[in-house]
Scaffold this motif. Sequence first.
Motif, PDB file in Angstrom:
ATOM      1  N   PRO A   1       0.816  -1.123  -0.140  1.00 54.69           N
ATOM      2  CA  PRO A   1       0.132  -0.183  -0.118  1.00 54.69           C
ATOM      3  C   PRO A   1       0.898   1.278  -0.169  1.00 54.69           C
ATOM      4  N   VAL A   2       0.521   2.244  -0.862  1.00 57.51           N
ATOM      5  CA  VAL A   2       1.096   3.462  -0.893  1.00 57.51           C
ATOM      6  C   VAL A   2       0.500   4.586  -0.125  1.00 57.51           C
ATOM      7  N   SER A   3      -0.992   4.877  -0.488  1.00 53.53           N
ATOM      8  CA  SER A   3      -1.603   5.773   0.220  1.00 53.53           C
ATOM      9  C   SER A   3      -2.839   5.875  -0.248  1.00 53.53           C
ATOM     10  N   MET A   4      -3.956   6.166   0.765  1.00 54.24           N
ATOM     11  CA  MET A   4      -5.302   6.489   0.373  1.00 54.24           C
ATOM     12  C   MET A   4      -5.501   7.779  -0.592  1.00 54.24           C
ATOM     13  N   LEU A   5      -6.368   7.853  -1.404  1.00 61.69           N
ATOM     14  CA  LEU A   5      -6.648   9.001  -2.146  1.00 61.69           C
ATOM     15  C   LEU A   5      -7.726   9.758  -1.976  1.00 61.69           C
ATOM     16  N   GLY A   6      -8.854   8.947  -1.523  1.00 61.59           N
ATOM     17  CA  GLY A   6     -10.165   9.428  -1.180  1.00 61.59           C
ATOM     18  C   GLY A   6     -11.371   8.464  -0.937  1.00 61.59           C
ATOM     19  N   ARG A   7     -12.454   9.109  -0.765  1.00 58.63           N
ATOM     20  CA  ARG A   7     -13.762   8.157  -0.565  1.00 58.63           C
ATOM     21  C   ARG A   7     -14.932   8.945  -1.361  1.00 58.63           C
TER      22      ARG A   7
ATOM     23  N   PRO B   1       3.200  -3.063  -6.369  1.00 57.45           N
ATOM     24  CA  PRO B   1       3.487  -4.475  -6.281  1.00 57.45           C
ATOM     25  C   PRO B   1       4.281  -4.916  -4.810  1.00 57.45           C
ATOM     26  N   ALA B   2       3.670  -6.091  -4.206  1.00 56.78           N
ATOM     27  CA  ALA B   2       4.655  -6.405  -2.920  1.00 56.78           C
ATOM     28  C   ALA B   2       6.315  -6.452  -3.417  1.00 56.78           C
ATOM     29  N   GLY B   3       6.805  -6.060  -2.430  1.00 63.31           N
ATOM     30  CA  GLY B   3       8.394  -6.097  -2.566  1.00 63.31           C
ATOM     31  C   GLY B   3       9.152  -4.962  -3.271  1.00 63.31           C
ATOM     32  N   THR B   4       8.203  -3.812  -3.359  1.00 58.90           N
ATOM     33  CA  THR B   4       8.744  -2.488  -3.818  1.00 58.90           C
ATOM     34  C   THR B   4       9.670  -1.912  -2.735  1.00 58.90           C
ATOM     35  N   PRO B   5      10.551  -1.551  -3.035  1.00 59.91           N
ATOM     36  CA  PRO B   5      11.415  -1.087  -1.692  1.00 59.91           C
ATOM     37  C   PRO B   5      10.895  -0.043  -0.830  1.00 59.91           C
ATOM     38  N   PRO B   6      10.941   0.022   0.330  1.00 60.81           N
ATOM     39  CA  PRO B   6      10.384   0.915   1.240  1.00 60.81           C
ATOM     40  C   PRO B   6      10.594   2.194   1.014  1.00 60.81           C
ATOM     41  N   ALA B   7      11.738   2.609   0.679  1.00 53.38           N
ATOM     42  CA  ALA B   7      12.053   3.944   0.350  1.00 53.38           C
ATOM     43  C   ALA B   7      11.622   4.465  -0.653  1.00 53.38           C
ATOM     44  N   VAL B   8      11.084   3.681  -1.866  1.00 51.18           N
ATOM     45  CA  VAL B   8      10.427   3.942  -3.141  1.00 51.18           C
ATOM     46  C   VAL B   8       9.089   4.217  -2.477  1.00 51.18           C
ATOM     47  N   VAL B   9       8.263   3.519  -1.786  1.00 44.58           N
ATOM     48  CA  VAL B   9       6.795   3.657  -1.038  1.00 44.58           C
ATOM     49  C   VAL B   9       6.890   4.708  -0.520  1.00 44.58           C
ATOM     50  N   ASP B  10       7.784   5.201   0.437  1.00 39.83           N
ATOM     51  CA  ASP B  10       7.992   6.098   1.185  1.00 39.83           C
ATOM     52  C   ASP B  10       8.006   7.670   0.389  1.00 39.83           C
ATOM     53  N   LYS B  11       8.698   7.500  -0.709  1.00 40.48           N
ATOM     54  CA  LYS B  11       8.759   8.726  -1.410  1.00 40.48           C
ATOM     55  C   LYS B  11       7.778   9.089  -2.322  1.00 40.48           C
ATOM     56  N   LEU B  12       6.879   8.045  -2.850  1.00 43.24           N
ATOM     57  CA  LEU B  12       5.591   7.942  -3.278  1.00 43.24           C
ATOM     58  C   LEU B  12       4.650   8.712  -2.485  1.00 43.24           C
ATOM     59  N   ASN B  13       4.553   8.027  -1.249  1.00 41.20           N
ATOM     60  CA  ASN B  13       3.620   8.331  -0.194  1.00 41.20           C
ATOM     61  C   ASN B  13       3.803  10.058   0.114  1.00 41.20           C
ATOM     62  N   GLY B  14       5.075  10.168   0.298  1.00 32.85           N
ATOM     63  CA  GLY B  14       5.441  11.746   0.621  1.00 32.85           C
ATOM     64  C   GLY B  14       4.939  12.682  -0.405  1.00 32.85           C
ATOM     65  N   ALA B  15       4.946  12.166  -1.587  1.00 38.20           N
ATOM     66  CA  ALA B  15       4.449  13.281  -2.995  1.00 38.20           C
ATOM     67  C   ALA B  15       2.974  13.210  -2.737  1.00 38.20           C
ATOM     68  N   LEU B  16       2.158  11.946  -2.463  1.00 34.76           N
ATOM     69  CA  LEU B  16       0.949  12.237  -2.349  1.00 34.76           C
ATOM     70  C   LEU B  16       0.394  12.883  -1.298  1.00 34.76           C
ATOM     71  N   LYS B  17       1.018  12.882  -0.191  1.00 38.57           N
ATOM     72  CA  LYS B  17       0.846  13.652   0.976  1.00 38.57           C
ATOM     73  C   LYS B  17       0.818  15.112   0.475  1.00 38.57           C
ATOM     74  N   LYS B  18       1.855  15.639  -0.176  1.00 37.94           N
ATOM     75  CA  LYS B  18       1.610  16.929  -0.679  1.00 37.94           C
ATOM     76  C   LYS B  18       0.562  17.358  -1.667  1.00 37.94           C
ATOM     77  N   VAL B  19       0.274  16.350  -2.529  1.00 42.49           N
ATOM     78  CA  VAL B  19      -0.811  16.329  -3.412  1.00 42.49           C
ATOM     79  C   VAL B  19      -1.973  16.578  -2.986  1.00 42.49           C
ATOM     80  N   LEU B  20      -2.460  15.656  -1.939  1.00 49.65           N
ATOM     81  CA  LEU B  20      -3.965  15.848  -1.300  1.00 49.65           C
ATOM     82  C   LEU B  20      -3.915  16.961  -0.202  1.00 49.65           C
ATOM     83  N   SER B  21      -2.979  17.527   0.029  1.00 48.33           N
ATOM     84  CA  SER B  21      -3.031  18.853   0.776  1.00 48.33           C
ATOM     85  C   SER B  21      -3.576  19.871  -0.002  1.00 48.33           C
TER      86      SER B  21
END
Length: 350
Positions: free
Chosen positions: A143-149, A283-303
């Motif tokens: 999982p990377v991030s929620m987007l919305g409901r 996909p499962a096995g994606t490096p945590p650092a990559v997931v975190d980078k995507l998540n951080g970008a989405l946090k900014k996007v969704l704010s």
Amino acid sequence: MRSNRVQSLRVLTADGAAPASATRRAALAGALALAGVLAAAAPPAAQAAAYPDKPIRLIVPYPPGGATDVIGRVAAQALGQELNQSVVVENRAGATGNIGAAAVAAAPPDGYTLLMGALTSHSINAALYGSKVPYDLQKSFAPVSMLGRVPLVFVVNPQVPAKNLQELIALAKSKPGQLTFASSGNGSPQHLAGELFKVAAGVDMLHVPYRGSGPAMTDLVGGQVLTMIETAPAAQPQIKAGNLRPLAAASATRIPTLPDLPTASEAGLQGFEVSSMFGILAPAGTPPAVVDKLNGALKKVLSSDAVKKQMLEQGVIAEYATPQGTAQEIKAEIDKWTMVIQKANIKPEQ
């Protein structure tokens, strides 16, 4: 002669050491080998620093034009701007979202293939079809991030005498098995929302499945069916036109575009909450650092107020979550729908 030829192949210096050129070649080979080892063992932070250095594919497992596709395109554009890299939407429809999701589950876990997940629908599929689904929603993805409901709303045809949710419950109890509720198809979020309502309110109603929300709404307006729990974006035009009467929001909070409509909990059905969840998975096995980078970008996007506005225009309430929070939301959805499917004895279509 033979011994001389053999000796000539073993070129040695006077003190028995290899010549300088051979030493340099050996040192170079060793350095290259060491560089390869170090590159392979590069820390995740180093991998994430270079990511992304090519376009990212965002797989939408449904046809163009639907809610998942529209949300995915809004997210892709904003995420691409944040990452300074193209995020290309690719539609892979079929098998109620399973074809596209399975393709992402089987993709290389490098962060360049992501799933625009309709998490409620995927959770229902997991609960309804079990091992027949070609992936495990909780194990095949990171999982990377929620987007919305997308909130759902109780609506009735105006001929139904119920003016609020409690009156609808009373009416359903007075006519067990007679009051009809429509859905966009067997196993859809609208169907499962109706089944959850039956369990929560202790009522017996007759399910009438359709092939999509459009035909269901047409018959609801025409009076061929009497009630439905539909997504707010699909129901709002008919509500505003006076063709349907809203009774309550099925979401945990009031719907911004229908601010005077009480939630189900406010209307007396405590704890009832249904909304269509959307998020991004890798996909499962994606490096945590990559997931975190995507998540951080989405946090900014969704704010971003602009992104929130774009989402709301499509009926979506933007919502960010950490990867761990997203995983918890998915588990809660699967647990909820598994309970409903078991209690209602719902069987998958063959």
